[in-house]
Write an enzyme that holds these catalytic residues in place. Sequence first.
Site, short mmCIF file in Angstrom:
data_model
loop_
_atom_site.label_atom_id
_atom_site.label_comp_id
_atom_site.label_asym_id
_atom_site.label_seq_id
_atom_site.Cartn_x
_atom_site.Cartn_y
_atom_site.Cartn_z
CG HIS A 159 -3.09 3.86 1.59
ND1 HIS A 159 -3.55 3.40 0.38
CD2 HIS A 159 -3.18 2.81 2.46
CE1 HIS A 159 -3.91 2.14 0.52
NE2 HIS A 159 -3.71 1.75 1.76
CG ASN B 220 -6.59 -0.48 0.99
OD1 ASN B 220 -5.84 -0.11 0.09
ND2 ASN B 220 -6.15 -0.87 2.17
CB CYS C 2 -0.96 0.00 1.18
SG CYS C 2 -2.15 -1.34 1.08
O1 UT7 Z 1 -3.83 -0.56 3.30
C1 UT7 Z 1 -3.03 -1.31 4.12
C2 UT7 Z 1 -3.27 -0.94 5.50
N1 UT7 Z 1 -4.49 -1.50 5.97
C3 UT7 Z 1 -5.20 -0.78 6.79
O2 UT7 Z 1 -4.86 0.33 7.04
C4 UT7 Z 1 -6.40 -1.42 7.46
C5 UT7 Z 1 -6.34 -1.08 8.92
N2 UT7 Z 1 -7.41 -1.61 9.70
C6 UT7 Z 1 -8.71 -1.26 9.57
O3 UT7 Z 1 -9.07 -0.52 8.68
C7 UT7 Z 1 -9.67 -1.74 10.62
O4 UT7 Z 1 -8.95 -2.37 11.65
C8 UT7 Z 1 -10.77 -2.69 10.09
C9 UT7 Z 1 -11.76 -1.94 9.23
C10 UT7 Z 1 -10.10 -3.80 9.30
C11 UT7 Z 1 -11.55 -3.32 11.26
O5 UT7 Z 1 -12.03 -2.33 12.13
P1 UT7 Z 1 -11.81 -2.46 13.72
O6 UT7 Z 1 -12.55 -1.37 14.32
O7 UT7 Z 1 -10.33 -2.50 13.94
O8 UT7 Z 1 -12.49 -3.82 14.07
P2 UT7 Z 1 -11.86 -5.17 14.65
O9 UT7 Z 1 -10.92 -5.81 13.70
O10 UT7 Z 1 -11.35 -4.91 16.03
O11 UT7 Z 1 -13.16 -6.07 14.74
C12 UT7 Z 1 -14.29 -5.71 15.50
C13 UT7 Z 1 -15.36 -6.77 15.33
C14 UT7 Z 1 -14.85 -8.21 15.46
O12 UT7 Z 1 -15.83 -8.94 16.17
P3 UT7 Z 1 -15.59 -9.35 17.72
O13 UT7 Z 1 -14.33 -10.17 17.71
O14 UT7 Z 1 -15.43 -8.05 18.43
O15 UT7 Z 1 -16.82 -10.10 18.04
C15 UT7 Z 1 -14.82 -8.70 14.04
O16 UT7 Z 1 -15.03 -10.10 13.94
O17 UT7 Z 1 -15.94 -6.67 14.01
C16 UT7 Z 1 -15.98 -7.97 13.41
N3 UT7 Z 1 -15.91 -7.84 11.96
C17 UT7 Z 1 -16.98 -7.67 11.18
N4 UT7 Z 1 -18.29 -7.58 11.45
C18 UT7 Z 1 -19.13 -7.39 10.42
C19 UT7 Z 1 -14.79 -7.84 11.20
N5 UT7 Z 1 -15.15 -7.68 9.90
C20 UT7 Z 1 -16.49 -7.56 9.86
C21 UT7 Z 1 -17.41 -7.37 8.83
N6 UT7 Z 1 -18.73 -7.29 9.15
N7 UT7 Z 1 -17.05 -7.25 7.54
#
Ligand code: UT7
EC number: 2.3.1.180
Length: 323
Positions: A250, A280, A114
């Site tokens: 980005h 992304n 990225c």
């Molecule tokens: O470009 C390269 C760099 N990449 C990035 O910059 C991405 C960086 N990360 C992010 O953008 C975020 O961390 C995400 C969008 C990927 C996730 O957001 P988050 O607020 O960090 O959520 P999380 O990973 O802590 O997950 C929260 C909850 C989890 O459930 P539990 O374990 O709390 O029950 C996940 O299983 O959200 C759940 N979850 C979803 N729920 C519904 C993860 N993906 C989904 C989904 N739909 N698609």
Amino acid sequence: MAGRSVVVGVGHYLPERIVPNSEFEKTLDTSDEWIRSRSGIERRHFAADGETTSDLATNAAEAALADAGLTAEDIDAIVLATSTADLTFPSAATMVQARLGMTHGFAFDVQAVCAGFVFALSNANALIVSGQAKRVLVIGAETFSRIMDWTDRSTCVLFGDGAGALVLELQEGEGTAQDRGILSTDLNSDGRYKDLLYVDGGVSTQSTGHLRMQGNQVFRHAVEKLAKTAETALGRAGLGSSDVDWIVPHQANIRIIQGTAKKMGLPMDNVVVTVQDHGNTSAASIPLALSVGKQRGQIKPGDLIVTEAIGGGLAWGAVVLRW
Ligand code: UT7
């Protein structure tokens, strides 16, 4: 006096197919509301069957050349940032070179995931200021849809396909921060963080593999490292956040974009945001945002821009340029 790499053309290309968040509700335990609120993404483009990264890149390159009023004859080198090249080799850049009908000069790919476009811009700038090329086509192009695990809701809803391109040209500046062109760069990587974001396959392991990400860990690194690299690059040019007209970040997650702007003390009015429409697109996201930002009338000649990106590696960096 100082040689500067000045942007003289910009363009982009997005595949025809637009996929709204609601499509994922049919096959995954997810919702439009979750994707929007956690990432800011509303839709993304996916390449058609048989449509490759070099196809997207060629279209973006042609748009940038047309914007510059130039042809491939006028270009000395192509630097293409991608992690999703058509073939293991040759580079996607040489495939674009052939498609543009360019039989002179040289072309190569840069792979920093990225952060790829920031690394490509920095390399293209080095070629120009060291006298090895006068005009360089710098492209970011990706088909991340090819490396998604469609059963993993935590990654497959976040990425999209697309391409953007800039034409950089050697021009003489005064050697001050008022010059047009690239004023400074800052590049970083730290391979200890490999497991946070990687593809679990590759040539040497005899498979293509799928993207794996510990999203919340990458998120934590992103806000801290992006604000720091942007400030380091600005400092190298003798500038600070208050001089910035546009952050062109980005486009991974609106919350990362907002957090970085806040850390830099800038309002969202000074940020070009396209993540809602593209998702992304990895190395393509910054040139796409530059092209769309110009089309929208946000970016104007003379504006001071800081681009910043982080991704797999981890690799991250920033480029400061005056449009
Ligand atoms: O470009 C390269 C760099 N990449 C990035 O910059 C991405 C960086 N990360 C992010 O953008 C975020 O961390 C995400 C969008 C990927 C996730 O957001 P988050 O607020 O960090 O959520 P999380 O990973 O802590 O997950 C929260 C909850 C989890 O459930 P539990 O374990 O709390 O029950 C996940 O299983 O959200 C759940 N979850 C979803 N729920 C519904 C993860 N993906 C989904 C989904 N739909 N698609």
